[in-house]
Structures are given as C-alpha cells and as structure tokens.
Design a protein around this motif. Sequence first.
Motif, short mmCIF file in Angstrom:
data_model
loop_
_atom_site.label_atom_id
_atom_site.label_comp_id
_atom_site.label_asym_id
_atom_site.label_seq_id
_atom_site.Cartn_x
_atom_site.Cartn_y
_atom_site.Cartn_z
N ALA A 97 36.06 43.71 37.00
CA ALA A 97 35.61 42.34 36.74
C ALA A 97 36.78 41.37 36.89
N TYR A 98 37.90 41.75 36.31
CA TYR A 98 39.08 40.89 36.35
C TYR A 98 39.66 40.83 37.76
N GLY A 99 39.78 42.01 38.38
CA GLY A 99 40.42 42.11 39.70
C GLY A 99 39.66 41.35 40.76
N LEU A 100 38.36 41.51 40.78
CA LEU A 100 37.57 40.88 41.83
C LEU A 100 37.63 39.36 41.73
N ASP A 101 37.69 38.91 40.50
CA ASP A 101 37.78 37.49 40.25
C ASP A 101 39.09 36.93 40.81
N LYS A 102 40.15 37.68 40.56
CA LYS A 102 41.50 37.22 40.94
C LYS A 102 41.76 37.36 42.44
N LEU A 103 41.03 38.28 43.11
CA LEU A 103 41.29 38.51 44.53
C LEU A 103 40.99 37.26 45.37
N ALA A 104 40.08 36.44 44.82
CA ALA A 104 39.72 35.21 45.54
C ALA A 104 40.91 34.24 45.59
N ASP A 105 41.87 34.44 44.67
CA ASP A 105 43.03 33.57 44.58
C ASP A 105 43.98 33.81 45.77
N SER A 106 44.26 32.76 46.53
CA SER A 106 45.07 32.94 47.75
C SER A 106 46.52 33.31 47.42
N ASN A 107 46.94 33.05 46.16
CA ASN A 107 48.32 33.39 45.77
C ASN A 107 48.45 34.82 45.23
N HIS A 108 47.41 35.60 45.37
CA HIS A 108 47.44 36.96 44.83
C HIS A 108 48.57 37.75 45.52
N PRO A 109 49.49 38.34 44.73
CA PRO A 109 50.57 39.11 45.36
C PRO A 109 50.01 40.39 46.01
N PRO A 110 50.80 41.06 46.88
CA PRO A 110 50.29 42.28 47.53
C PRO A 110 49.79 43.29 46.50
N GLN A 111 50.50 43.34 45.37
CA GLN A 111 50.06 44.27 44.33
C GLN A 111 50.38 43.73 42.94
N LYS A 112 49.44 43.93 42.01
CA LYS A 112 49.64 43.46 40.64
C LYS A 112 49.53 44.64 39.69
N ASN A 113 50.40 44.67 38.68
CA ASN A 113 50.24 45.69 37.64
C ASN A 113 49.51 45.05 36.47
N VAL A 114 48.37 45.63 36.14
CA VAL A 114 47.52 45.03 35.11
C VAL A 114 47.37 46.00 33.94
N PHE A 115 47.52 45.48 32.74
CA PHE A 115 47.33 46.30 31.55
C PHE A 115 46.06 45.85 30.84
N ILE A 116 45.12 46.77 30.67
CA ILE A 116 43.87 46.41 29.98
C ILE A 116 43.93 46.96 28.54
N PHE A 117 43.68 46.08 27.59
CA PHE A 117 43.66 46.44 26.16
C PHE A 117 42.25 46.20 25.67
N ASP A 118 41.53 47.28 25.40
CA ASP A 118 40.11 47.18 25.10
C ASP A 118 39.83 47.73 23.69
N LEU A 119 39.65 46.84 22.74
CA LEU A 119 39.38 47.24 21.36
C LEU A 119 38.00 46.73 20.96
N GLY A 120 37.07 47.68 20.85
CA GLY A 120 35.68 47.30 20.57
C GLY A 120 35.29 47.59 19.14
N GLY A 121 34.01 47.98 18.96
CA GLY A 121 33.51 48.26 17.63
C GLY A 121 33.90 49.65 17.15
N GLY A 122 33.90 50.61 18.05
CA GLY A 122 34.17 51.98 17.61
C GLY A 122 35.27 52.67 18.37
N THR A 123 35.62 52.16 19.53
CA THR A 123 36.60 52.87 20.37
C THR A 123 37.70 51.93 20.85
N PHE A 124 38.82 52.55 21.13
CA PHE A 124 39.98 51.80 21.60
C PHE A 124 40.50 52.46 22.89
N ASP A 125 40.64 51.66 23.92
CA ASP A 125 41.13 52.17 25.20
C ASP A 125 42.24 51.30 25.73
N VAL A 126 43.24 51.93 26.30
CA VAL A 126 44.24 51.18 27.05
C VAL A 126 44.29 51.78 28.44
#
Length: 535
Positions: free
Chosen positions: A188-217
């Motif tokens: 969701a995040y990546g596709l949104d950002k790809l439209a940006d013409s300033n997108h570098p060749p590669q980006k390192n992205v860290f996802i921090f996902d803390l919901g109701g019962g589970t935690f994912d990084v």
Amino acid sequence: MSRRVQATAIGIDLGTTYSCVAVWFDQHNRVEILPNEQGNNITPSCFACNDTELLVGEGAKNQITRNPNNTVFDVKRLMGCRFSDKRLQKDIQSWPFKVIEGSSDKPMIVLEHKGIDKEFSPEEISSMILKNLKKAAEAYLGTIVVDAVITVPAYFSDKQRQATKDAGMLAGLNVLRLISEPTAAAIAYGLDKLADSNHPPQKNVFIFDLGGGTFDVSLLTISKEGAIDVKSVGGDTHLGGEDFDRLMVNSCVKDFKKRQKKDMSGNSKSMGKLKVACEKAKRDLSSTTQTSIDVDSLYEGIDFSMKFTRAKFEELNADFFTKCIEHVKKCLTDGNMHKHDIDDIVLVGGSTRIPKIQELLSAFFYPKTLCKSINADEAVAYGAAILAAKLSGSGNKAVTDMILVDVTPLSLGIETGKSDKMSVLIPRNTPIPIVKEGSFVTLYDYQTTLPVRVYQGECKKTKDNIFLDEFTLHDVPRARAGKEAMNVCFSIDANGILNVSAELRSTGNKVSIIISDSGKVSKDDIEKMLRKVEL
Ligand code: AMP
C-alpha cells in the motif's frame, strides 16, 4: 449503493479486534475500502450466539456487555494454537467466554445457542467473520465474491497460517494467497510512493505494525521498478492493544477491591463492562493526558469511577513498549541494516496511535521522522487488495509490474541426534517460495525406521520450539549406524505453508506430507463445520 464490477478478488485484513475488506476497482484505477452494512470501513472481529440467532461483527460487539459469556473476540489468538500453550492459558483466564481442550490439544470455544452448549473451533469462528465480510463485499459490489487474499501476521507459524487458510475455505472463499500484514502495508505504501518522480532507485522501509492482538515488524526494500523485497521480519503474535486493555482492567479490579472490599474478577458481565470502558479510556489517553473510567452499576449495583492518567497507562505497559523496541533492533540486525540506513518508518495498526510508542520509535530512529501518512486501520486490507488484483489479472501497470518477495518468519528443521537437537533446514528470513534438502543417516546399528519430526523456531533444543508434525520412513534395510541415509526435502509455498518429504536413498522409498495435515481440519470435519456455520 450497489455497484456492478468485474473484478471480484478482494483483500481481507482479518484482524484480532477489527477486520477490513478492500477491492481494486479497474474503473477507478484505485483501491477502495468496502464498508460493512452499517457503513463502517472496519468491522469488529466478533461473533456471538444468543437464544435466537448467531451474530457477527457490529451486532455481536454491541451486545457484549449483555451477553459476555457467548460473545467471542480475540479468536485470532486461538488460531493454530495448542490449548496447553502458556500464553493462551493466560488469555483464557481473562476471557469471559469458555475455552476447553478438544482433541489433539486443540482449543475449542463453548457457546450457548438456543439453550444448548455448542463447541466451535477457532477456524469456524474465523470463518463466520470472513463470511460476514464476504457478504458485505458482495452487497456493496453487487456481485458474487469468491477469490480473496487474506493477511496474517508476519510472525504467524505454519500452523497458524494453515488454520487461517482453512477458515477462508470454510467461509466459501478461494484463498488466492496468504500475505503477511506488514508486507501488505508495504505494498500500500510502496505503490503510493512509486508515483513520486523523486523516488530513489531503492528505498529501505521499516514497517511497525502494532494492532489489537499481534505485533509485527518488517524491513523491506522497495525499488523504483516496483520490486518489494522483504529482508527480515520479527514480532510477537501475542502482543497488542488487548494486552494493554487487560492491564488496565486488572488495575481497575484492584482499585475496586481496595475501595469496596469486593472482588469482581469472577463476574464476566462486570469484567466485560470494564473491558469496554478501559478500551475507550485507552483511546482517550492517546489524545489527552488524563481521563476517567466510569461504569454505572459495575458490580453488585455499585458504580465505578476512577481517574486514569497517561503516565499511569505508560507505566503499566512499560515492559510491553520496551519489548516492541527490542523487536525493532532484532529485525534490523537480522536484515543486516543499521537504523540510519532506513529511509522511511511506516506506522500501521490502531495501537501505533499511542503517544509513548511514537515517542520511543522517534527517539530510536532520530533524526528520521515517522511516516503516518497511510491509514493505520486500512493499509493492510489496501495492500491485500492490490495483490488480489495482481493475482487475478486486473490492476494497472504499477500493479502488474509489482514483484513481491516475502520471507519465512521462523526457522524450520527436524529433530536429529539422540538428544532433542534442532537441525535447521530453512533459516528464518529465507525468501519464499523455497525448496531445501538435507541428508540424515541412521543413528543406531540395524535401525529399521527413520522418524522425521518437524519443528519451527529459533531454539537449539526442539522441546523449546513449535512441534509441527511427524512421520516415519519404514523398511530401512538393516545396516550399521550411519550406513543408511534419507534425503529430507522442505518446500515452502508462497503462502508460507510447508510441505515435507523424505526419501530413503538406498531403496527410493518416499513419504511426503503437507506439514499441517495433523492440525488441519479433515474433509469430514469440513463437511460437518460447513453445516454448522450455515448462518
Ligand atoms: P487494529 O488491529 O490495527 O485494528 O488495531 C486495533 C487496536 O488498536 C485495538 O486494541 C484498539 O484499542 C487500538 N486502538 C485504536 N485506536 C487507538 C488509539 N487512538 N489509541 C490507542 N489504541 C488504539
């Protein structure tokens, strides 16, 4: 309003507390979140029975304080779990609904429906939540929905993934793919950002996902061409908003006991009311520094009122919050990156609204700022819908060009040696799909069988890991120890589900299984369940 669309492959975020459905609209060239019957974008992952009907979603949640013993929430915490699991036992103590031990250590939920106690498996309850989401999507789209991508926590084990797939099947869905929640958020995040013409060749992205019962990084790289490459994942399938609520509830119970000399902890109605009030207070504390928890006639007709400060909430949950940061560090180490290598830190999940969480993360990644631009509640379903479109042949160029490489969250191996040593065939964070082989010899003279016991986890001793399944190669020719050998082959598909086969080298005798078969519902069970869950 009902709309006719062609593409019917949906993305489902099957959350611990809330679920969300989305679909890619070719006509609009974008994803849309599909509202439920009440017009809301997220639906409580709740199921209830009463004297007359079965209720799912909002209907179930709304009657929880009146019917606490027959209202199920948090079912995701039961999926693919053993009844004897210590953490599950702790959860069971805090739930007002009854969970008993079924066959093969499987937890079963007991609910009273039309005056009769009925047992439900976690897969059945999840299937009813999925069915409800499917129905809402069909009503909104004006078409039948069969194909779906369902999200699971990145840190879900093989058994938990298989249980989710079974729930999808029980709900009448064709599960195109299971995808990890942070990976879906990254899409969701990546596709949104790809439209940006300033997108570098590669980006390192860290996802921090803390919901109701589970935690994912999750640590990923996103290339300008649309390749989403997961480098490492981590987390805890038992950490989230529900835990924060539980500590608040316990604190209130103590306070009530101290002031009124009465213990309400055994009263499920009072506990249910308190849980609702605490969850609301927790949300308030994300925007204000002090709130109060008020419940009329909480227990034996006594009203309850207690001030709760943000500082107190933070103190109560300090250990949980520290744990979250520890997981961030471990994920970075696993992905061979330093925190300064990260370009974007993306927050997903309702519990990332907690100021202390944001403060700790900001301090850790300083001077980088946190990215809160994607919708914390909807991003996962959004990403799942994009993958569903891609897998079903719809979507625009960005969708079709997207390449996704996910990883396996936990090491997989077999027990070898005379002790309980874990011999890893596929280390954690290996890109999937993958096939790996290992060779194992007989340990004793004239050994005529070779057992294959499969485990998942990071501990050196198998007894400390998750046991997945076992089978035996028979008719091994009699020979001295070490003379006969078998090749064991592990293959993980794109859903993260494991197949294991073993072949005796000398005779070619071969056995293979889908590893979760033993924990999985059989064809017969499915027939029975399908009849039972007919809403
Ligand atoms: P999710 O699984 O992502 O839907 O997250 C649901 C969890 O987020 C629940 O435990 C909610 O209580 C929690 N949550 C939602 N909004 C807030 C908020 N503003 N502050 C704290 N927790 C929240």
